[in-house]
Design an enzyme around this catalytic site. Sequence first.
Site, PDB file in Angstrom:
ATOM      1  N   LYS A 122     -43.920   4.776 -40.172  1.00 16.24           N
ATOM      2  CA  LYS A 122     -44.281   3.383 -40.475  1.00 16.24           C
ATOM      3  C   LYS A 122     -45.205   3.314 -41.681  1.00 16.24           C
ATOM      4  O   LYS A 122     -45.057   2.431 -42.526  1.00 16.24           O
ATOM      5  CB  LYS A 122     -44.959   2.727 -39.268  1.00 16.24           C
ATOM      6  CG  LYS A 122     -43.998   2.371 -38.145  1.00 16.24           C
ATOM      7  CD  LYS A 122     -44.732   1.617 -37.043  1.00 16.24           C
ATOM      8  CE  LYS A 122     -43.838   1.375 -35.845  1.00 16.24           C
ATOM      9  NZ  LYS A 122     -44.590   0.828 -34.698  1.00 16.24           N
ATOM     10  N   LYS A 203     -29.527   4.434 -33.162  1.00 22.75           N
ATOM     11  CA  LYS A 203     -29.780   3.607 -31.982  1.00 22.75           C
ATOM     12  C   LYS A 203     -29.907   2.135 -32.388  1.00 22.75           C
ATOM     13  O   LYS A 203     -30.511   1.831 -33.428  1.00 22.75           O
ATOM     14  CB  LYS A 203     -31.078   4.086 -31.325  1.00 22.75           C
ATOM     15  CG  LYS A 203     -31.307   3.523 -29.944  1.00 22.75           C
ATOM     16  CD  LYS A 203     -32.565   4.130 -29.322  1.00 22.75           C
ATOM     17  CE  LYS A 203     -33.058   3.259 -28.185  1.00 22.75           C
ATOM     18  NZ  LYS A 203     -34.365   3.666 -27.682  1.00 22.75           N
ATOM     19  N   LYS A 206     -34.236  -3.414 -32.875  1.00 25.40           N
ATOM     20  CA  LYS A 206     -34.656  -4.794 -33.142  1.00 25.40           C
ATOM     21  C   LYS A 206     -35.095  -4.975 -34.574  1.00 25.40           C
ATOM     22  O   LYS A 206     -35.066  -6.072 -35.105  1.00 25.40           O
ATOM     23  CB  LYS A 206     -35.850  -5.155 -32.245  1.00 25.40           C
ATOM     24  CG  LYS A 206     -35.465  -5.582 -30.859  1.00 25.40           C
ATOM     25  CD  LYS A 206     -36.662  -6.225 -30.158  1.00 25.40           C
ATOM     26  CE  LYS A 206     -37.670  -5.200 -29.733  1.00 25.40           C
ATOM     27  NZ  LYS A 206     -39.047  -5.562 -29.878  1.00 25.40           N
TER      28      LYS A 206
END
Length: 338
Positions: A122, A203, A206
């Site tokens: 991140k 995967k 969101k």
Amino acid sequence: MKEALRYYFSMKPRVLSGIQPTGNLHIGNYLGALKNWVRLQHDYECVFCIVDLHAITVYQDPAELRAKIDQTAALFLAAGIDPAISSIVVQSTVPAHAELCWLLTCVTPLGWLERMTQFKDKAAKQESVGDGLLQYPVLMAADILLYQARVVPVGEDQTQHLELTRDIAQRFNSLYGETFVMPETKLPAVGARIMGLDDPTKKMSKSETGAYHAVGLLDPPDLIRRKIMRATTDSLPGVDFDNLGPGVQNLLTIFQAFTGWTDEQVRSHFAGMRYGELKKTVAEAVVAGLEPIQQRYREITSEPGYLKRVLRESAERVAPIANSTVRLVKERMGIYTD
Ligand code: TRP
């Protein structure tokens, strides 16, 4: 009163999990997590957190975040979380989460946090890295340890955070005496792992913004059909069980998770089926599977005050547990509690 008593005196081990109120909840969240939570709530005492304090570790549009908190809570209910037996807690409404986070921060070596792979990923995407991003896993440890949760159903991507939670608990216990229950690292049998429709090697996520990546739980039927018809497959003419590509495998997993068909039923029905036909069948199963959830969502959100009441009651129910943990931690550390 009866509900509250049933909760406080329940001898069931406690489960805690959390989801950030960002992006759109999709069928991967439902089949991989929510559906499993719904099953767990009968055997465990469950606390499901909407972790808005985690969400703001990267910038969120305030109005959008506020709306997503309600939407996430309503979708938990629509998916079958029963507020009479489980608690749906908006993290920020129980200040003990933030309070315990600070207390734990003081026993967490900086090196442990800098090593977290999710932090590194991140941080690499941010121009300026907020301190909250580094503290993210300490807040998650606080969520878990606050309720002395034994079982924490999370995806594989969260196992490093779960191990850190244990390390923090262990360190606290050895510095200040036995205080925290150790959460198990063993994950309970998790639901299906659903991959992105546009890229079946990743995967379903969101935070992925591609229009054809995920089927949202609130997508209208036509959009669901369009997304599934567009799903990436491979160049074979039809379903070959000896040679299943990841895209086809993913569609079959989705179908099976929604219908509950056995492997044998799926095999005999889909063997040799052309991809167009396969996709139509899968799309209809998804539309049918989401229909009752969408119906309940509309009912929940059209009843004035209902959601607010559920969230308030959940917060009131768990606050005494959370507050007593914080009090104990403070006492152990020599912080003023009188
Ligand atoms: N970090 C988790 C995720 O992104 C969300 C989360 C926050 C969580 N607090 C938690 C999960 C506590 C389990 C328990 O998936």
